[in-house]
Design a protein around this motif. Sequence first.
Motif, PDB file in Angstrom:
ATOM      1  N   VAL A 132       0.850  -1.190   0.000  1.00  0.00           N
ATOM      2  CA  VAL A 132       0.000   0.000   0.000  1.00  0.00           C
ATOM      3  C   VAL A 132       0.884   1.238   0.000  1.00  0.00           C
ATOM      4  O   VAL A 132       1.841   1.337   0.788  1.00  0.00           O
ATOM      5  N   LEU A 184       0.108   2.402   8.952  1.00  0.00           N
ATOM      6  CA  LEU A 184      -0.646   3.154   7.948  1.00  0.00           C
ATOM      7  C   LEU A 184      -0.742   4.634   8.307  1.00  0.00           C
ATOM      8  O   LEU A 184      -0.750   5.498   7.421  1.00  0.00           O
ATOM      9  N   THR A 188       0.533   7.803   6.016  1.00  0.00           N
ATOM     10  CA  THR A 188      -0.264   8.997   5.724  1.00  0.00           C
ATOM     11  C   THR A 188       0.525  10.277   5.992  1.00  0.00           C
ATOM     12  O   THR A 188       0.421  11.252   5.245  1.00  0.00           O
ATOM     13  N   GLY A 202      -5.454  -4.518   4.603  1.00  0.00           N
ATOM     14  CA  GLY A 202      -5.195  -3.408   3.690  1.00  0.00           C
ATOM     15  C   GLY A 202      -6.420  -2.992   2.903  1.00  0.00           C
ATOM     16  O   GLY A 202      -6.711  -1.800   2.761  1.00  0.00           O
ATOM     17  N   ARG A 203      -7.151  -3.978   2.381  1.00  0.00           N
ATOM     18  CA  ARG A 203      -8.354  -3.659   1.608  1.00  0.00           C
ATOM     19  C   ARG A 203      -9.418  -3.007   2.490  1.00  0.00           C
ATOM     20  O   ARG A 203     -10.144  -2.101   2.055  1.00  0.00           O
ATOM     21  N   TYR A 205      -8.945  -1.078   5.150  1.00  0.00           N
ATOM     22  CA  TYR A 205      -8.600   0.311   5.443  1.00  0.00           C
ATOM     23  C   TYR A 205      -8.644   1.206   4.209  1.00  0.00           C
ATOM     24  O   TYR A 205      -9.106   2.346   4.275  1.00  0.00           O
ATOM     25  N   THR A 206      -8.144   0.712   3.089  1.00  0.00           N
ATOM     26  CA  THR A 206      -8.146   1.552   1.893  1.00  0.00           C
ATOM     27  C   THR A 206      -9.567   1.828   1.407  1.00  0.00           C
ATOM     28  O   THR A 206      -9.850   2.907   0.864  1.00  0.00           O
ATOM     29  N   LYS A 209     -11.019   4.800   3.173  1.00  0.00           N
ATOM     30  CA  LYS A 209     -10.466   6.110   2.825  1.00  0.00           C
ATOM     31  C   LYS A 209     -10.192   6.154   1.325  1.00  0.00           C
ATOM     32  O   LYS A 209      -9.035   6.168   0.890  1.00  0.00           O
ATOM     33  N   GLU A 212      -7.198   7.948  -0.929  1.00  0.00           N
ATOM     34  CA  GLU A 212      -6.024   8.273  -0.109  1.00  0.00           C
ATOM     35  C   GLU A 212      -4.868   7.298  -0.340  1.00  0.00           C
ATOM     36  O   GLU A 212      -3.699   7.685  -0.259  1.00  0.00           O
ATOM     37  N   TYR A 213      -5.198   6.038  -0.632  1.00  0.00           N
ATOM     38  CA  TYR A 213      -4.171   5.018  -0.818  1.00  0.00           C
ATOM     39  C   TYR A 213      -4.340   4.313  -2.156  1.00  0.00           C
ATOM     40  O   TYR A 213      -5.417   4.334  -2.759  1.00  0.00           O
ATOM     41  N   VAL A 215      -3.341   0.361  -3.795  1.00  0.00           N
ATOM     42  CA  VAL A 215      -2.805  -0.986  -3.604  1.00  0.00           C
ATOM     43  C   VAL A 215      -2.138  -1.401  -4.915  1.00  0.00           C
ATOM     44  O   VAL A 215      -2.781  -1.427  -5.963  1.00  0.00           O
TER      45      VAL A 215
END
Length: 267
Positions: A132, A184, A188, A202-203, A205-206, A209, A212-213, A215
């Motif tokens: 990420v 993370l 940021t 990861g999926r 959290y992304t 937001k 913002e990120y 993958v």
Amino acid sequence: MKKLSSLLVLSLTAGALLTGCGKNESAPSPQAAAPAPAAPTKIVIGLDDNFPPMGFRNEKNELVGFDIDLAKEAAKRLGAEVEFKPIDWSAKEAELNGKRVDALWNGLTITEERKKNIGFTTAYMENHQIIVVPANSAVKTKADLAGKVIGIQDGSSAIDAVQKDPVATSFKELKKFGDNVTALMDLTTGRLDAVVLDEVVGRYYTAKKPGEYVVLDDHFGTEEYGVGTRKDDTELLARLQKAMDDMKADGSAGRISTEWFGKDIIK
């Protein structure tokens, strides 16, 4: 009288001999079978309580998550109470073998190294170690990580996955964190160039937001999740395995998966 007395003595002696022979030839009494191991009435599960969506605390400070729901369903089928105990994930094997917890159930990756000290159920989910980066990052592939500072959770299988890849020798630094959330946050704020972590985390959290990120398409390999017990606790392992098999067969595991991921990703 003397003759009668002699006959009486001979008769008593013969009776005694016959009685003795009878005792020697009698079959030994059967040995009682050992009682079967008692089913567990309580299972203490060790977890990282900052590992969404597998196990984490919601806004009410309640432990929730995909693995939490799976474990509750399995314990119900075993007729056992379940207790979830947050632990230092980097010391999970010590917690397990020290008998402070009975099982590890929180996105636990099955590896050959861990099999030396942990008994595993069969895999119930596949996972990837994803990369990420911030949305505006120039990093597009694994090769672009050369000279960069990479964040990773201490004690996680991501460390092994990354260190096996030749690109790891080109990193400026592999910085370890107590949990993925903190890593993370540092990504940021610009203190990291990338974070390598479990895809399920990861999926999650992304998705929260968007924009913002990013993958990357590249990743550090595929792995599998299983439930871990002490190697000598074969009884609990067998019971958990049966519960999981039944949950897969009747669709309960798939239903829980759909509630958390929007689809059935049970292996």
